[in-house]
Motif scaffolding. Structure first.
Motif, PDB file in Angstrom:
ATOM      1  N   LEU B  46      -4.296  23.578 -37.345  1.00 49.37           N
ATOM      2  CA  LEU B  46      -3.039  24.132 -36.828  1.00 49.37           C
ATOM      3  C   LEU B  46      -2.006  24.283 -37.944  1.00 49.37           C
ATOM      4  O   LEU B  46      -1.290  25.288 -38.020  1.00 49.37           O
ATOM      5  N   ARG B  47      -1.949  23.260 -38.817  1.00 50.39           N
ATOM      6  CA  ARG B  47      -0.973  23.303 -39.908  1.00 50.39           C
ATOM      7  C   ARG B  47      -1.314  24.394 -40.928  1.00 50.39           C
ATOM      8  O   ARG B  47      -0.433  24.935 -41.582  1.00 50.39           O
ATOM      9  N   MET B  48      -2.608  24.730 -41.032  1.00 56.18           N
ATOM     10  CA  MET B  48      -2.980  25.856 -41.897  1.00 56.18           C
ATOM     11  C   MET B  48      -2.504  27.167 -41.277  1.00 56.18           C
ATOM     12  O   MET B  48      -2.045  28.063 -41.982  1.00 56.18           O
ATOM     13  N   ILE B  49      -2.596  27.273 -39.943  1.00 50.02           N
ATOM     14  CA  ILE B  49      -2.130  28.495 -39.272  1.00 50.02           C
ATOM     15  C   ILE B  49      -0.618  28.634 -39.463  1.00 50.02           C
ATOM     16  O   ILE B  49      -0.096  29.710 -39.731  1.00 50.02           O
ATOM     17  N   GLY B  50       0.102  27.495 -39.369  1.00 54.49           N
ATOM     18  CA  GLY B  50       1.559  27.522 -39.505  1.00 54.49           C
ATOM     19  C   GLY B  50       2.022  27.708 -40.945  1.00 54.49           C
ATOM     20  O   GLY B  50       3.172  28.047 -41.196  1.00 54.49           O
ATOM     21  N   GLY B  51       1.137  27.423 -41.907  1.00 49.38           N
ATOM     22  CA  GLY B  51       1.480  27.593 -43.311  1.00 49.38           C
ATOM     23  C   GLY B  51       1.897  26.313 -44.012  1.00 49.38           C
ATOM     24  O   GLY B  51       2.409  26.358 -45.120  1.00 49.38           O
ATOM     25  N   PHE B  52       1.675  25.170 -43.368  1.00 46.19           N
ATOM     26  CA  PHE B  52       2.093  23.895 -43.975  1.00 46.19           C
ATOM     27  C   PHE B  52       0.985  23.260 -44.793  1.00 46.19           C
ATOM     28  O   PHE B  52       1.207  22.300 -45.520  1.00 46.19           O
TER      29      PHE B  52
END
Lengths: 274, 364
Positions: B46-52
């Motif tokens: 999820l954090r990869m999708i958000g860019g974090f």
């Protein structure tokens, strides 16, 4: 019977506690009270218990040209050192808090090392360096020496403060469209402000009270208030020293009172964890 | 119209692959749950999708455009975190309006959108309050409002209700499902709570040790788990060790005292097979194996019985609440339906002796 025994012991413990507290208060506040009395005394000789009230030593001190110069020097140099320290240390503290890099702990500890040795040795070696750089007896030299004394507070307390701010708060700002700089200035900095104010207060007091280094680097023309204190205590009547001490503690007291609502144990404790 | 595609996404932390080769296609308007135990890589995904988190390999596309090189502030995604969502030094309205103001919208427009977003999450009166004056549930609602106010293409939710108490959690997830339907936004919802996933998701992506196990609707996932992990993780499942024997009809599996015919299987003689049976598929049958009832727990609309089966041990069984089951009683049972796993192969066993009314339909 039983209960009475218990009450007696509890009463005794209470009395001892209050006694200890009073002793501690007397130990800390006693000298300050004496100082205040001396500062406003005309003459105070045996056998008089109470001195006569007088402002003559205040007039004497404040009309002294050296004193005026020293006050100006201190009032200029200590805030400059604090401000410089904040500019240098707050970004560094943010890096200490957010980035994992090799030697992080060691570097953090190294800021303690300046305070871990007798400073006079450090100042002498700094002085030889300053001679070569033509910083002896300059305003910049004095500011630099004061700066050294502020580093510990300005690194450690903000590092702890920044670490206490959950990263999600910053990520949420990035998520809605703020860049890294805007996130720092509009989200991180306002949330960290109380901790940073506490750090700045401690740094200012450290810079303002610095005497040893300023004495070596600043003489003869760049004398700060604490340095002048040495001369006043040695070569003037006792009330002069007292008056000057009151003047010296004034900025710290005013700042402490102004910022006391930020002085919560949490910020200090957070600062002193690695 | 927003479609999210994860293409062979990989993230390593040191030598350990937190997310390995994850490929996922989230359709427009779909609510996709990423489900798995803690440490399975769902939050990292999820954090990869958000860019974090920056992936080590693979691509993320939103409507066919790769966003993998963009920082979070440039991605058309909005995230709701598990906690610490709201900025404590701003009012609720300032929190919701922060992103709008960055976009230099007119004051009136900003105010209008804030009001609209707060109404959407049922907090129209809270604009002037500070986050600490709100309850945990209200704070998360404001976070949802702040995410939706920017009209993102993809809504990301990272276990947003796991810090709330059970009753509120159930209510909040119903609300979010309702809201997601109303707005029609493509949503990725991370949770470790399978009940939460089963109730709100259109489809669920089950992850385990960084690997995507199966992506399916809740019903399919429950009825046809494709891997042993999913079989064990979703719902309650009896896993029984069995051995294969070749037979004219296919393969016969001896699972303890049971002989089950796996019609489609062509497995070598003597290979080890795991047979998975749902508790509601364990049914009383006159010709079945005799077992002892160890415990009976009344779960309201049905009973859960723990049976002691020779050669196998404990087997769980669900029965109608009216069923005459007593502790210490001996009954004859038979699996009405089972799945047999052999390596990555899977065969369904639908027993012909299955009585029609034996499995409570609501568990499906």
């Amino acid at each position: 019977m039983h209960a009475a025994w218990f009450v007696a012991v509890a009463g005794l413990r209470r009395a001892l506690g209050i006694g200890a507290l009073l002793a501690l208060a007397a130990f800390i506040l006693g000298p300050l009270a004496t100082l205040l009395v001396w500062a406003f005394a005309g003459t105070w000789l045996f056998p008089n218990l109470v001195p006569e009230f007088s402002l003559k030593w205040w007039v004497y001190v404040l009309s002294n040209a050296d004193v005026g110069k020293a006050i100006r020097m201190s009032v200029l140099s200590a805030p400059t050192a604090t401000l410089l320290s904040a500019l240098i240390c707050i970004p560094a503290a943010y890096a200490f808090a957010r980035l994992e890099f090799p030697g992080r702990r060691l570097l953090l500890l190294s800021f303690l090392s300046a305070n871990a040795f007798p400073k006079i040795g450090l100042y002498v070696s700094i002085a030889t360096l300053f001679y070569r750089l033509n910083l002896m007896d300059t305003f910049a030299g004095v500011v630099l020496i004061q700066l050294v004394n502020t580093l510990l507070f300005m690194i450690w307390i903000p590092t702890g403060t920044f670490r206490g701010i959950n990263i999600n708060l910053e990520e949420a700002a990035r998520d809605v469209g703020a860049g890294p700089l805007r996130t720092f200035f509009q989200i991180t900095l306002p949330i960290a402000l109380p901790g940073l104010i506490v750090a700045a207060l401690f740094a200012f007091i450290a810079a303002f009270d610095e005497a040893q280094g300023s004495l070596i680097v600043g003489t003869p023309n760049h004398i700060t208030m604490p340095v002048l204190m040495y001369a006043l205590v040695l070569s003037y009547p006792q009330p002069v020293g007292a008056v000057f001490s009151v003047l010296l503690s004034l900025p710290s007291v005013i700042l402490l009172l102004a910022t006391q609502r930020y002085l919560r144990a949490g910020y200090l404790a957070a600062g002193y964890s690695l | 119209m927003a479609r999210l595609v994860l293409d062979r996404l990989t993230k390593r932390f040191g030598a350990h692959a937190a997310v390995h080769d994850v490929a996922l296609d989230v359709r427009d308007g779909e609510l996709m749950c990423l489900l798995g135990p803690s440490g399975c890589g769902k939050t990292t995904t999820l954090r990869m999708i958000g860019g974090f988190v920056t992936p080590d390999a693979g691509d993320i596309q939103i409507d066919g455009v790769s966003v993998v090189a963009m920082p979070p502030e440039r991605r058309p995604t909005a995230m709701v975190f598990q906690r610490y969502n709201l900025w404590p030094h701003m009012t609720v309205a300032q929190n919701v309006g922060f992103g709008l103001r960055l976009r230099r919208l007119a004051h009136a427009e900003v105010d209008r959108r804030i009001t609209q977003a707060l109404e959407l999450v049922g907090l129209p009166q809270s604009g002037r309050k500070f986050p600490h004056q709100l309850s945990g549930g209200e704070q998360q609602r404001v976070a949802v409002a702040r995410a939706l106010v920017l009209q993102p293409k993809i809504l990301l939710l990272d276990e947003p209700f796991s810090n709330l108490d059970a009753r509120l959690r159930v209510r909040m997830r119903e609300e979010v499902k309702q809201l997601q339907r109303t707005v029609g936004i493509t949503t990725v919802f991370v949770t470790h709570d399978q009940e939460e996933a089963l109730t709100i998701a259109d489809r669920i992506a089950v992850m385990h040790q960084g690997v995507l196990q199966q992506v399916d609707t809740p019903a399919t996932l429950y009825a046809y788990p494709r891997t042993l992990f999913v079989a064990d993780f979703i719902g309650t499942m009896n896993l029984i060790g069995a051995r294969a024997h070749a037979a004219p009809a296919g393969t016969v599996l001896s699972a303890g005292p049971w002989q089950l015919v796996a019609a489609g299987a062509r497995w070598p003689e003597g290979s080890d097979v795991t047979v998975a049976v749902r508790p509601e598929d364990v049914v009383m049958a006159p010709g079945g194996v005799e077992v002892e009832v160890r415990r009976v727990v009344n779960l309201g609309h049905y009973l859960q019985a723990v049976l002691w089966c020779p050669e196998i041990g404990e087997v769980r069984m669900f029965a109608d609440k009216g069923a005459a089951l007593g502790e210490g009683q001996r009954i004859a049972v038979q699996p009405a339906r089972a799945l047999a796993f052999h390596g990555s192969e899977l065969v369904e066993i639908g027993g012909p002796m299955r009585p029609a009314a034996a499995s409570p339909a609501e568990r499906r």
